[in-house]
Motif scaffolding. Structure first.
Motif, PDB file in Angstrom:
ATOM      1  N   ILE A   4     -10.857  -8.546  -3.600  1.00 22.69           N
ATOM      2  CA  ILE A   4      -9.938  -9.688  -3.690  1.00 22.69           C
ATOM      3  C   ILE A   4      -8.670  -9.271  -4.434  1.00 22.69           C
ATOM      4  N   SER A   5      -8.825  -8.513  -5.497  1.00 23.87           N
ATOM      5  CA  SER A   5      -7.669  -8.006  -6.242  1.00 23.87           C
ATOM      6  C   SER A   5      -6.814  -7.105  -5.357  1.00 23.87           C
ATOM      7  N   LEU A   6      -7.463  -6.261  -4.565  1.00 28.55           N
ATOM      8  CA  LEU A   6      -6.736  -5.345  -3.701  1.00 28.55           C
ATOM      9  C   LEU A   6      -5.963  -6.085  -2.619  1.00 28.55           C
ATOM     10  N   ILE A   7      -6.588  -7.059  -1.994  1.00 28.28           N
ATOM     11  CA  ILE A   7      -5.905  -7.838  -0.955  1.00 28.28           C
ATOM     12  C   ILE A   7      -4.737  -8.613  -1.554  1.00 28.28           C
ATOM     13  N   CYS A  41       3.123  -7.819 -10.159  1.00 26.54           N
ATOM     14  CA  CYS A  41       1.787  -8.346  -9.833  1.00 26.54           C
ATOM     15  C   CYS A  41       1.033  -7.382  -8.918  1.00 26.54           C
ATOM     16  N   SER A  42       1.745  -6.794  -7.954  1.00 26.91           N
ATOM     17  CA  SER A  42       1.109  -5.890  -7.010  1.00 26.91           C
ATOM     18  C   SER A  42       0.516  -4.676  -7.715  1.00 26.91           C
ATOM     19  N   ASN A  47      -4.128  -1.750  -9.925  1.00 30.27           N
ATOM     20  CA  ASN A  47      -4.785  -1.081 -11.043  1.00 30.27           C
ATOM     21  C   ASN A  47      -6.182  -1.661 -11.270  1.00 30.27           C
ATOM     22  N   VAL A  48      -6.304  -2.979 -11.234  1.00 25.93           N
ATOM     23  CA  VAL A  48      -7.609  -3.628 -11.407  1.00 25.93           C
ATOM     24  C   VAL A  48      -8.557  -3.215 -10.287  1.00 25.93           C
ATOM     25  N   THR A  57      -9.082   5.026  -0.746  1.00 23.98           N
ATOM     26  CA  THR A  57      -9.319   3.800   0.011  1.00 23.98           C
ATOM     27  C   THR A  57      -8.418   2.674  -0.478  1.00 23.98           C
ATOM     28  N   ALA A  58      -8.345   2.494  -1.787  1.00 26.73           N
ATOM     29  CA  ALA A  58      -7.526   1.412  -2.345  1.00 26.73           C
ATOM     30  C   ALA A  58      -6.062   1.574  -1.953  1.00 26.73           C
TER      31      ALA A  58
END
Length: 104
Positions: A4-7, A41-42, A47-48, A57-58
């Protein structure tokens, strides 16, 4: 939670790119604010996400979301061309991101 953080990080990357476009077209403090907040924010959310998702992958998924989102925003809001070749290659990016999610 990491996905969710990545999206969300990818979506904020699109906001940052919109800020760059607004800076080029209009300038002003609002455009700079959109650019700054979008990328702040991005990168923070990326980072999270990278605490649980591998770097390769991230980064690939984050970049894919940013690429697809920026292309779609350009087509919808900034009247960039939406020819068949462009849409074809956008769909290849989408398939690549899905493949990474399935096999990573």
């Amino acid at each position: 939670m990491a996905w969710i953080s990545l999206i969300t990080a990818g979506l904020f990357e699109v906001v940052g790119v919109m800020g760059i476009t607004l800076m080029n077209k209009r300038g002003g403090i609002f455009s700079f604010f959109v650019l700054f907040i979008g990328f702040l924010c991005s990168f923070s959310l990326l980072n999270v996400a990278m605490s649980s998702i591998s770097m390769g992958t991230a980064y690939a998924v984050w970049t894919g979301i940013g690429t697809i989102g920026s292309a779609v925003v350009g087509i919808v809001f900034f009247k960039e061309p939406a020819d068949k070749k462009r849409l074809f290659f956008i769909s290849l990016v989408i398939l690549s991101v899905i493949g990474l999610k399935m096999y990573a």
